[in-house]
Design an enzyme around this catalytic site. Structure first.
Site, short mmCIF file in Angstrom:
data_model
loop_
_atom_site.label_atom_id
_atom_site.label_comp_id
_atom_site.label_asym_id
_atom_site.label_seq_id
_atom_site.Cartn_x
_atom_site.Cartn_y
_atom_site.Cartn_z
N LYS A 136 0.85 -1.20 0.00
CA LYS A 136 0.00 0.00 0.00
C LYS A 136 0.88 1.25 0.00
O LYS A 136 1.83 1.32 0.78
CB LYS A 136 -0.91 0.04 1.23
CG LYS A 136 -1.80 1.28 1.27
CD LYS A 136 -2.78 1.25 2.43
CE LYS A 136 -2.31 1.97 3.65
NZ LYS A 136 -2.23 3.44 3.54
N ASP A 157 -3.75 4.32 -1.68
CA ASP A 157 -4.64 4.96 -0.70
C ASP A 157 -4.72 6.45 -1.01
O ASP A 157 -4.22 7.30 -0.28
CB ASP A 157 -4.08 4.69 0.71
CG ASP A 157 -5.11 4.91 1.80
OD1 ASP A 157 -6.27 5.22 1.47
OD2 ASP A 157 -4.74 4.77 2.98
N LYS A 188 -7.45 8.32 -1.37
CA LYS A 188 -8.58 8.99 -0.69
C LYS A 188 -9.18 10.09 -1.58
O LYS A 188 -9.29 11.26 -1.18
CB LYS A 188 -8.14 9.54 0.67
CG LYS A 188 -7.75 8.42 1.64
CD LYS A 188 -7.83 8.84 3.08
CE LYS A 188 -7.74 7.68 4.04
NZ LYS A 188 -6.46 6.97 4.05
N ASP A 247 -13.71 14.62 -4.85
CA ASP A 247 -13.82 15.84 -5.67
C ASP A 247 -15.11 15.69 -6.49
O ASP A 247 -15.90 14.78 -6.23
CB ASP A 247 -12.58 15.98 -6.56
CG ASP A 247 -12.30 17.43 -6.96
OD1 ASP A 247 -13.27 18.15 -7.28
OD2 ASP A 247 -11.12 17.84 -6.95
N THR A 273 -11.29 7.21 10.65
CA THR A 273 -11.21 6.75 12.05
C THR A 273 -10.74 7.88 12.97
O THR A 273 -10.83 7.76 14.19
CB THR A 273 -10.28 5.53 12.18
OG1 THR A 273 -9.13 5.75 11.38
CG2 THR A 273 -10.97 4.26 11.74
N ARG A 277 3.44 -0.37 10.69
CA ARG A 277 4.56 -0.39 11.63
C ARG A 277 4.91 -1.74 12.23
O ARG A 277 6.11 -2.02 12.41
CB ARG A 277 4.34 0.68 12.70
CG ARG A 277 4.55 2.07 12.12
CD ARG A 277 3.92 3.14 12.95
NE ARG A 277 2.45 3.12 12.85
CZ ARG A 277 1.66 4.01 13.44
NH1 ARG A 277 2.18 4.96 14.18
NH2 ARG A 277 0.36 3.93 13.27
#
Ligand code: C5P
Length: 242
Positions: free
Chosen positions: A37, A64, A66, A69, A125, A215
């Protein structure tokens, strides 16, 4: 029986600042993950050319982006990402049905027959009921997730990105959607800035089709071994989380 979107159902989040580091990391973990990703930092830095380079490693690339528009603009942007080799692209369901449909059509047009699908972001989130109300959205995050998941399914999205906690709600309103879950932490791992975490086994047990893990893999002393251990845990069946 959960269908995985990749094998193993782990996409590693390459949250690093430049292409060189992203490629080095991707090559290192490639045999142990189901995909890569990249997020806004790499898209704004090295750019979509990196999608094609990662795609050459033989694993699906999750962009990703996002997108949010007007429908025409989102459709054209999604098309570019499809041409670049993206397997999944995220778009905000808040953009409405026409925007999501444009994203789906644009991505498919760019992918020219290769598998490609839009994953809708329902509610970030980082938002909660109070922040939504303060921004003029007088509905709970849970209700909004439910409404936007239905909207995503109707618009032809392949899936949604959601927390493990939301899997039940989404299955109720839009069971056909693929569920992609970040916020994953193997037992004993530092949560970092994630508020609502789940173990990989719990996420899969509750119906996630793909885990987004950053991570716990990328900051491990041996990223490939960390990814292999997570994948092995999934094969040996669900275990209990805290
Ligand atoms: O390092 P960590 O495992 O927390 O990384 C999770 C990845 O998933 C990051 O790239 C983050 O941007 C992304 N993500 C998230 N929560 C969302 C949507 C995406 O953590 N709701």
């Amino acid at each position: 029986m959960v269908t995985y979107l990749a094998d193993p159902p782990i996409v590693v989040a390459l949250d690093v600042p430049n292409a060189e580091e992203a490629i080095r990391l991707a090559k290192k973990v490639s045999p142990a993950v189901g995909g890569f990703k990249i997020g806004l930092e790499l898209l704004m830095g090295p750019g979509p050319g990196l999608v094609g380079i990662l795609d050459q490693l033989g694993k699906p690339v999750f962009v990703d982006a996002k997108l949010h528009d007007i429908p025409h603009t989102v459709g054209r942007a999604a098309r570019q990402l499809g041409m670049a080799g993206a397997r999944w692209v995220t778009a905000h369901a808040a953009g409405g049905p026409a925007m999501l449909e444009a994203a789906v059509e644009g991505l498919e047009a760019g992918a020219r027959g290769r598998p490609a699908g839009i994953l809708a972001i329902t509610v970030l989130t980082s938002l909660n009921d109070a922040i939504l109300a303060h921004s003029g959205v007088p509905v709970t995050a849970g209700k909004l997730t439910s409404k936007r998941s239905k909207l995503a399914a109707d618009a032809g999205a392949e899936g949604v990105v959601c927390s493990v906690k939301e899997l039940g709600v989404i299955n109720e309103v839009a069971a056909t959607l693929a569920k992609v879950t970040p916020g994953i932490r193997p037992l004993g791992e530092d949560a970092g800035d994630q508020q609502r975490i789940a173990t990989p086994e719990e996420a899969i047990r509750r119906g996630s089709n793909l885990l987004v893990i950053g991570r716990p893999i990328t900051r491990a002393a041996d990223p490939r071994a960390a990814a292999e251990a997570i994948a092995a845990g999934l094969q040996s069946g669900p275990t209990h989380s805290t």
